[in-house]
Design an enzyme around this catalytic site. Structure first.
Site, short mmCIF file in Angstrom:
data_model
loop_
_atom_site.label_atom_id
_atom_site.label_comp_id
_atom_site.label_asym_id
_atom_site.label_seq_id
_atom_site.Cartn_x
_atom_site.Cartn_y
_atom_site.Cartn_z
N LYS A 1 -2.49 -1.99 -3.21
CA LYS A 1 -3.55 -1.15 -2.62
C LYS A 1 -3.13 0.31 -2.81
O LYS A 1 -2.48 0.90 -1.95
CB LYS A 1 -3.71 -1.48 -1.13
N GLU B 1 0.82 -1.22 0.00
CA GLU B 1 0.00 0.00 0.00
C GLU B 1 0.85 1.27 0.00
O GLU B 1 1.29 1.74 1.05
CB GLU B 1 -0.93 0.03 1.22
P1 13P Z 1 -9.25 4.17 4.02
O1 13P Z 1 -10.08 3.46 3.00
O2 13P Z 1 -10.05 4.74 5.16
O3 13P Z 1 -8.28 5.13 3.41
O4 13P Z 1 -8.38 3.08 4.79
C1 13P Z 1 -7.79 2.07 4.12
C2 13P Z 1 -6.56 1.66 4.83
O5 13P Z 1 -6.41 0.51 5.16
C3 13P Z 1 -5.52 2.66 5.08
O6 13P Z 1 -4.34 2.00 5.42
#
Ligand code: 13P
Length: 341
Positions: A220, A178
């Protein structure tokens, strides 16, 4: 790779058509902030109740095939005595775990951030796996300002994500990678696109250097958006800009791209996902969700920390998950939102 067939099975369970991932892995300060908005104290018991509510929502498995948990949740039990990971499996939802330890400033690089948590990661993963986790998540954060993120910051963060992902695959957990370019600020959508492209480019270079098998990971990313303090963009503009970056950076070997919501409202995040799927009929990857706020917000509002509202909150979550499932098929329409209220 020792665990490739196990990793393949996990990917298969987590990348199903019309299903996405629920991020319920808020760190202690973040969940306290979310609870404060509805006047609920962030005690261990309240966090257990909330996360049990999410995972035991009847029918959730129809739309959700993975849930990201926070460390303490792995050990918690629902009211009927099952562990929360067991309750997830009961709905064919794969349980996973956030393993990074949050962001700090990157030393000697003003404005850049870096995420900690690599030391002892393999040992932690082994124990999370024993507790039922089959995938992990690590988030690197990039703020946009005049001089940041710097190229050095981008490279340092990419290195962290790749090292984390390699350890995960080595231990038999699917890594969710991510890199989140924040939408805070007044930058326009082009600036967000340029930074996101540089970030993703560096991430995939680093993943290659560290021998990470792209077929066995999930990306992500953020969607490409204008900053919060800039003129809004239409869903079609967001989809076009996001797909342009993804096509330039993400190899087709990656099976699934599960967006974070990153401060978009629940409806906005669904509209944008729908536009992405409508525009991307030829995309090599599945385009799905790993939303935290955009999936939980309406349910939290419905719950208000009250037992009497438990079912209402579950209905709100289920409805949000259903609408996002339709958006993954490009079949969502904002008129469907009325049923939500
Ligand atoms: P949000 O969808 O609230 O941005 O959170 C996703 C997430 O896991 C952030 O690390």
């Amino acid at each position: 790779m020792q665990y490739s067939s196990e990793l393949e099975a996990t990917i298969n369970d987590m990348a199903q058509k019309g299903r996405g991932i629920l991020a319920a892995d808020e760190s202690a300060p973040t969940i306290a902030k979310r609870f404060k908005a509805i006047n609920v104290e962030s005690t261990e018991e309240n966090r257990r109740i909330w996360r049990s509510l999410l995972v035991t929502t009847e029918g959730l498995g129809q739309y959700i095939n993975g849930i990201i948990l926070f460390e303490e949740t792995l050990e918690q039990k629902t009211d009927d005595g099952n562990s929360i990971p067991q309750a997830a499996w009961a709905q064919t939802i794969v349980p996973g775990i956030k393993v990074d330890k949050g962001k700090i400033p990157l030393a000697l690089s003003p404005g850049d951030l870096i995420t900690q948590g690599l030391d002892g990661l393999a040992e932690r993963l082994r124990s999370y796996k024993q507790q039922g986790a089959r995938f992990a998540k690590w988030r690197e954060v990039y703020a946009i300002d005049k001089h940041v993120p710097s190229q050095h910051g981008i490279e340092a963060n990419a290195e962290m994500l790749a090292r984390y992902a390699a350890v995960c695959q080595d231990e038999g957990l699917v890594p969710i990678v991510e890199p989140e370019v924040l939408m805070d600020g007044d930058h326009d959508i082009d600036r967000h696109a340029n930074v996101t492209e540089a970030v993703q480019h560096a991430v995939f270079h680093a993943l290659h250097r560290h021998h990470v098998q792209l077929e066995l990971m999930i990306l992500k990313p953020n969607m490409v958006l204008p900053g919060k303090d800039c003129r809004r963009a239409s869903a079609d503009e967001v989809a076009t800009a996001t797909l342009k970056v993804l096509h330039r950076c993400v190899p087709s070997a990656v099976p699934s791209i599960n967006f974070l919501s990153g401060g978009q409202g629940p409806e906005e995040a669904t509209i944008n996902l729908n536009a992405l799927n409508q525009q991307s009929t030829d995309a090599p990857w599945k385009l799905s969700i790993s939303y935290g706020r955009a999936l939980q917000q309406t349910a939290l509002q419905a719950w208000q920390g009250k037992e009497d509202n438990y079912l209402l909150a579950q209905q709100a979550l289920l409805e949000r998950a259903r609408l996002n499932s339709l958006a993954q098929l490009g079949q969502y329409n904002p008129d469907m939102e009325q049923a939500d209220t």
